[in-house]
Design a protein around this motif. Structure first.
Motif, PDB file in Angstrom:
ATOM      1  N   GLY A   1     115.984 -97.693   3.228  1.00  0.00           N
ATOM      2  CA  GLY A   1     115.866 -96.710   4.297  1.00  0.00           C
ATOM      3  C   GLY A   1     115.421 -97.361   5.594  1.00  0.00           C
ATOM      4  O   GLY A   1     115.958 -97.093   6.664  1.00  0.00           O
TER       5      GLY A   1
ATOM      6  N   ILE B   1     121.441 -94.992   0.061  1.00  0.00           N
ATOM      7  CA  ILE B   1     120.327 -94.147   0.477  1.00  0.00           C
ATOM      8  C   ILE B   1     120.848 -92.748   0.761  1.00  0.00           C
ATOM      9  O   ILE B   1     122.039 -92.545   1.002  1.00  0.00           O
ATOM     10  CB  ILE B   1     119.619 -94.681   1.751  1.00  0.00           C
ATOM     11  CG1 ILE B   1     120.607 -94.805   2.909  1.00  0.00           C
ATOM     12  CG2 ILE B   1     118.919 -95.985   1.466  1.00  0.00           C
ATOM     13  CD1 ILE B   1     119.944 -95.077   4.241  1.00  0.00           C
TER      14      ILE B   1
ATOM     15  N   ASP C   1     115.872 -90.059   1.779  1.00  0.00           N
ATOM     16  CA  ASP C   1     115.151 -91.278   2.136  1.00  0.00           C
ATOM     17  C   ASP C   1     114.902 -91.359   3.634  1.00  0.00           C
ATOM     18  O   ASP C   1     113.879 -91.868   4.071  1.00  0.00           O
ATOM     19  CB  ASP C   1     115.957 -92.502   1.678  1.00  0.00           C
ATOM     20  CG  ASP C   1     116.235 -92.462   0.181  1.00  0.00           C
ATOM     21  OD1 ASP C   1     115.277 -92.294  -0.588  1.00  0.00           O
ATOM     22  OD2 ASP C   1     117.415 -92.562  -0.206  1.00  0.00           O
TER      23      ASP C   1
ATOM     24  N   HIS D   1     106.105 -89.671  -1.122  1.00  0.00           N
ATOM     25  CA  HIS D   1     107.251 -89.414  -2.006  1.00  0.00           C
ATOM     26  C   HIS D   1     107.703 -90.734  -2.626  1.00  0.00           C
ATOM     27  O   HIS D   1     108.561 -91.425  -2.077  1.00  0.00           O
ATOM     28  CB  HIS D   1     108.389 -88.769  -1.217  1.00  0.00           C
ATOM     29  CG  HIS D   1     107.974 -87.498  -0.524  1.00  0.00           C
ATOM     30  ND1 HIS D   1     107.676 -86.349  -1.225  1.00  0.00           N
ATOM     31  CD2 HIS D   1     107.778 -87.215   0.782  1.00  0.00           C
ATOM     32  CE1 HIS D   1     107.342 -85.397  -0.364  1.00  0.00           C
ATOM     33  NE2 HIS D   1     107.376 -85.889   0.858  1.00  0.00           N
TER      34      HIS D   1
ATOM     35  N   PRO E   1     107.148 -93.171   1.739  1.00  0.00           N
ATOM     36  CA  PRO E   1     107.152 -93.505   0.308  1.00  0.00           C
ATOM     37  C   PRO E   1     105.781 -93.308  -0.342  1.00  0.00           C
ATOM     38  O   PRO E   1     105.696 -93.188  -1.570  1.00  0.00           O
ATOM     39  CB  PRO E   1     107.580 -94.979   0.291  1.00  0.00           C
ATOM     40  CG  PRO E   1     107.280 -95.503   1.638  1.00  0.00           C
ATOM     41  CD  PRO E   1     107.392 -94.342   2.587  1.00  0.00           C
TER      42      PRO E   1
ATOM     43  N   VAL F   1     111.263 -92.498  -2.727  1.00  0.00           N
ATOM     44  CA  VAL F   1     111.988 -92.920  -1.523  1.00  0.00           C
ATOM     45  C   VAL F   1     112.325 -94.408  -1.609  1.00  0.00           C
ATOM     46  O   VAL F   1     111.485 -95.228  -1.985  1.00  0.00           O
ATOM     47  CB  VAL F   1     111.135 -92.629  -0.271  1.00  0.00           C
ATOM     48  CG1 VAL F   1     111.713 -93.350   0.944  1.00  0.00           C
ATOM     49  CG2 VAL F   1     111.058 -91.138  -0.025  1.00  0.00           C
ATOM     50  N   LYS F   2     113.592 -94.721  -1.263  1.00  0.00           N
ATOM     51  CA  LYS F   2     113.998 -96.131  -1.249  1.00  0.00           C
ATOM     52  C   LYS F   2     113.595 -96.710   0.098  1.00  0.00           C
ATOM     53  O   LYS F   2     114.391 -96.779   1.034  1.00  0.00           O
ATOM     54  CB  LYS F   2     115.508 -96.233  -1.463  1.00  0.00           C
ATOM     55  CG  LYS F   2     115.946 -95.722  -2.838  1.00  0.00           C
ATOM     56  CD  LYS F   2     117.458 -95.649  -2.914  1.00  0.00           C
ATOM     57  CE  LYS F   2     117.927 -95.142  -4.268  1.00  0.00           C
ATOM     58  NZ  LYS F   2     119.372 -94.798  -4.223  1.00  0.00           N
ATOM     59  N   ALA F   3     112.325 -97.123   0.180  1.00  0.00           N
ATOM     60  CA  ALA F   3     111.737 -97.479   1.466  1.00  0.00           C
ATOM     61  C   ALA F   3     112.443 -98.672   2.107  1.00  0.00           C
ATOM     62  O   ALA F   3     112.751 -98.647   3.302  1.00  0.00           O
ATOM     63  CB  ALA F   3     110.249 -97.768   1.286  1.00  0.00           C
TER      64      ALA F   3
ATOM     65  N   VAL G   1     111.358 -91.359   5.430  1.00  0.00           N
ATOM     66  CA  VAL G   1     110.480 -90.480   4.651  1.00  0.00           C
ATOM     67  C   VAL G   1     109.393 -91.336   4.010  1.00  0.00           C
ATOM     68  O   VAL G   1     109.657 -92.445   3.531  1.00  0.00           O
ATOM     69  CB  VAL G   1     111.291 -89.709   3.592  1.00  0.00           C
ATOM     70  CG1 VAL G   1     110.387 -88.803   2.772  1.00  0.00           C
ATOM     71  CG2 VAL G   1     112.380 -88.883   4.259  1.00  0.00           C
TER      72      VAL G   1
ATOM     73  N   ALA H   1     113.619 -82.971   3.211  1.00  0.00           N
ATOM     74  CA  ALA H   1     112.901 -84.245   3.272  1.00  0.00           C
ATOM     75  C   ALA H   1     111.443 -84.049   2.861  1.00  0.00           C
ATOM     76  O   ALA H   1     110.853 -84.895   2.194  1.00  0.00           O
ATOM     77  CB  ALA H   1     113.001 -84.828   4.675  1.00  0.00           C
TER      78      ALA H   1
ATOM     79  N   GLY I   1     110.876 -84.403  -0.569  1.00  0.00           N
ATOM     80  CA  GLY I   1     111.153 -85.738  -1.102  1.00  0.00           C
ATOM     81  C   GLY I   1     112.603 -85.932  -1.471  1.00  0.00           C
ATOM     82  O   GLY I   1     112.960 -86.908  -2.120  1.00  0.00           O
TER      83      GLY I   1
END
Ligand SMILES: Nc1ncnc2c1ncn2[C@@H]1O[C@H](COP(=O)(O)OP(=O)(O)O)[C@@H](O)[C@H]1O
Ligand SMILES: [Mg+2]
Lengths: 279, 235, 251
Positions: free
Chosen positions: A243, A31, A80, A235, A232, A238-240, A230, A74, A77
């Motif tokens: 993260g 991330i 993360d 954005h 998702p 984002v690797k939700a 951040v 952030a 985007g």
């Protein structure tokens, strides 16, 4: 002889080396963390992140910039997770939909440092605003971040409290470096100026020169750090999941204990204070 | 300042110990800057050569513009590339921000005008020399372009080295688009900036010395190849 | 001709319709109010060597450039066998400049480049050309380290290897020693013997006597005389040519 074949050969070799080295990056589970120089430069991340990576297998890539720039990045985007220290701005970030939810993580404090000769006579005081007023009164040089950082925002609040118009003094005794905490401390050390710094950066800073901590312990010097995933929905890149795993770990018992365990020269620099519900 | 002595000793120690972190950063610096120079040469050399030997209206204006671009500050290039590559930017979907590729792009953008402007100068001189002969043979423009680049290669290698020097030394662009991420986008110059901001001036200076050595090494290697070419009289 | 069945003109590698005669009519070239060339009517036929004589600054080099289409006249027409000197025609004309332009490559690569432009690269042919120029063995030497005489011979060989129909030579032996002059004249002589048309600018009256079939005398951009070589040297008509031949300074 530099003939056509060696020429093409050289170029190809360069291209291959470059592309192989460049391709080696960014394959693992990772991330991107937008954070501040104080957390990175103090060595906290060097201590903390390997613990997290070992447990979860998730690598954390840190971009360490001023709080303002971290929030901007952030918002674009480009990250993360956001991990900074400017509570009001962080809440605005969440309110605007860029972040999912803000969690308190830890705090430390700011200190006023200055030359040991202490021309303003502030050493040993506990009232930060009064100390700044004294510095302004004798027009002793003061090095300010002058950027969009959390530290700078905290400093401006103190000047307000001291009723000093630093904008008017800018370029005179009040010197805005427009750069990071370490850079600003370098400047302060170089010209024997006062400065406001977070304790962690100060503790890890190696070019202290003639500077020393002169004022500390004021509640107004309290410095709260928060973490935000951040959003998702706003954005999509984002690797939700990854993260969120990081955010959860930071505020967990384990993460909090790890933060408390980070010391420099036996001194604890960050104090965990997560509340499970967040804010 | 006792930092100089400390820096020298530290630089020596870093080199001798073969510190893996340092080697990684050195390798990445080389890869990024050589990659950027390669891209810059692929674009800048033919572009500069074309401007150098074609005659067209507005050419002088382009030359002036190109020369001016040489002076663009890296941080401005960094910002422009950041705005292009950011998720919120037009090339955001490529996901290139904070990768070494982004750093190559930024440095390539930085160095291409330099390469093109210097190549223009070199080729223009050579083109003036070759012009009538090429005309008398009715050489097509692409063959002329190739011949000018090839016969000017000795001087153009110096142009590429100048480009490399600018790329490897700059910090403003790569720190913005690379983010100075440890083990991912940290290069010599951003490491130096970082150590400086930590107040570890001796280490910063030591890294600076390693960077100088690196630069000297690359220049020496290239000039070695080149001087053999010159000895063979093809310069 | 091995089989002797084809008429000579068809065995030539060139299209039917030779480039000669060269014709210039009403050619004027003016720069900064100065009339540099003013050629009312000039025809150079297909036979042998035409020598352009005249004092420095007379416009001899300019005349060659205009003839090759490298400089466009302000007025008038230039034709080669009826064709304007465009790129196609220019490739059938060899031009050796007063200061030969040698590429920064090896001697052989200089031939290779010239031949490659017309898609005619043939290493054995190139080596034969070098041999004819007395440069055999120097093929791998960088062209720019050659001596003056070698440079001229290379430039000549590089022009000849393309099998031109016409060769324009601008003072090819200026500043060469007698042996080098002889070598260059030898090459020219052999080319002419093969049927090549040569237009030669020279200051060397001896050389003009040795090589010329026809002489054109140029003075201040104007042709004052065009005559068979024997007649010209025996009895030059124009005052300028008379003075020039007798070694007088002419204004
Ligand atoms: N491109 C040009 N522009 C202006 N003047 C020229 C140019 N080329 C040649 N001249 C002038 O034309 C005259 C004839 O030159 P040139 O043909 O070189 O003389 P030469 O008979 O000695 O070969 C000279 O006075 C020269 O200065
Ligand atoms: Mg001349």
């Amino acid at each position: 002889m530099l003939n056509r074949r060696t020429f093409v050969g050289l170029a190809t070799a360069v291209a291959l080396t470059a592309s192989s080295l460049l391709a080696a990056a960014n394959d693992a589970k990772s991330i991107l963390l937008q954070s501040t120089t104080s957390t990175a430069n103090s060595g906290l991340f060097d201590y903390l992140l390997p613990l997290f990576t070992e447990k979860t297998g998730i690598r954390v890539d840190v971009v360490a910039v001023g709080t303002g720039q971290a929030i901007k990045n952030a918002e674009n985007g480009d990250g993360d997770v956001l991990f900074v220290h400017a509570k009001a701005d962080e809440e605005a970030f969440v309110a605007a939909g860029h972040g999912v939810k803000r969690f308190d993580v830890m705090y430390n404090d700011f200190v006023v440092v200055g030359p040991k000769a202490d021309p303003a006579g502030v050493a040993g005081g506990r009232d930060a605003a009064a100390a700044l007023k004294a510095i302004a009164d004798v027009e002793a040089p003061f090095a300010s971040r002058g950027d969009d950082s959390g530290t700078y925002k905290a400093e401006l609040k103190l000047w307000q409290k001291a009723k000093v118009d630093v904008k008017a003094a800018s370029g005179g005794w009040y010197r805005e470096t427009g750069s990071g905490m370490g850079q600003t401390l370098n400047v302060a050390a170089g010209m024997g100026a006062y400065a406001l710094t977070d304790r962690a950066t100060w503790a890890a800073f190696e070019n202290k020169g003639d500077l020393a901590v002169l004022v500390e312990g004021d509640t107004a010097l309290f410095n709260q750090y928060g973490v935000i995933l951040v959003n998702p929905e706003k954005h999509p890149t984002v690797k939700a999941d990854l993260g969120q795993t990081f955010v959860d770990w930071l505020v967990s018992k384990e993460g909090q204990a790890a933060i408390a365990g980070f010391t420099i020269g036996g001194e604890q620099l960050f104090y965990p204070n997560a509340t499970p519900s967040g804010s | 300042m006792q930092d100089f002595g400390a820096a020298f000793r530290l630089a020596g120690h870093l080199l001798v110990s073969g510190d893996p972190d340092l080697l990684e950063i050195v390798a990445r610096s080389l890869a990024v800057s050589l990659g950027a120079v390669l891209v810059a040469c692929l674009i800048g050399l033919p572009l500069g050569a074309l401007i150098g030997f074609l005659r067209f209206p507005g050419r002088r204006a382009i030359v002036v513009f190109l020369n001016a671009l040489m002076g663009l500050p890296p941080v401005v290039i960094g910002l422009l590339v950041y705005m292009m590559l950011s998720r919120a930017g037009p090339l955001g979907p490529l996901g290139l921000l904070y990768t070494p590729t982004a750093m190559v792009i930024a440095q390539a953008v930085l160095v291409t005008p330099l390469v093109a402007a210097l190549a223009r100068q070199t080729v223009e001189t050579l083109a003036a020399e070759y012009d009538e002969y090429f005309q008398s043979l009715a050489v097509p423009w692409h063959a002329a372009l190739g011949a000018l680049l090839w016969d000017g290669r000795s001087a153009l290698v110096t142009v590429a080295l100048a480009g490399f020097g600018r790329a490897i030394a700059e910090v403003g662009a790569v720190i913005i688009v690379g983010g100075n991420i440890d083990h991912l986008t940290r290069v010599m110059t951003t490491a130096i900036a970082l150590e400086t901001s930590k107040g570890d001036l001796a280490l910063a200076l030591a890294l600076g010395m390693v960077l100088i050595l690196l630069s000297v090494g690359v220049n020496a290697a290239v000039m070695g190849v080149r001087s053999r070419a010159v000895e063979a009289g093809h310069g | 001709m091995a089989d002797g069945t084809l008429p000579p003109v068809l065995t030539s590698s060139h299209p039917i319709g030779g480039l000669t005669p060269l014709r210039m009519t009403g050619v004027r070239l003016v720069r900064k109010g100065q009339v540099l060339l003013n050629i009312e009517d000039l025809t150079i036929g297909s036979a042998g060597v035409t020598v352009l004589l005249g004092p420095n600054g007379a416009g001899k080099s300019l005349l060659l450039r205009v003839a090759d289409g490298l400089v466009r006249p302000d007025a008038g027409a230039v034709t080669w066998g009826g064709l304007a000197p465009d790129g196609t025609v220019r490739r059938r004309i060899g031009f050796v400049f007063q200061q030969p332009v040698l590429l920064r490559r090896s001697v052989r690569a200089n031939l290779k480049f010239a031949m490659g432009i017309s898609g005619l690269w043939d290493r054995r042919k190139a080596d034969r050309a070098l041999e004819d120029a007395g440069l055999a063995g120097l093929g791998d030497r960088p062209a720019r380290v050659l001596s003056g005489g070698e440079r001229q011979r290379l430039a000549l060989a590089r022009a000849l290897v393309l099998d031109p129909e016409v060769l324009l030579l601008d003072e090819p032996t200026a500043s060469l020693d007698p042996a080098a002059v002889a070598a260059v004249e030898g090459m020219i002589g052999r080319a002419v013997a093969r049927g090549l048309k040569v237009v030669l600018v020279t200051h060397d009256i001896g050389q003009a006597r040795r090589l010329a079939d026809e002489v054109i005398f140029l003075h201040r951009g104007q042709i004052t005389e065009q005559a068979a070589a024997r007649l010209f040297f025996a009895d030059p008509r124009s005052a300028a040519a008379k003075a020039y031949l007798s070694g007088l300074l002419i204004p």
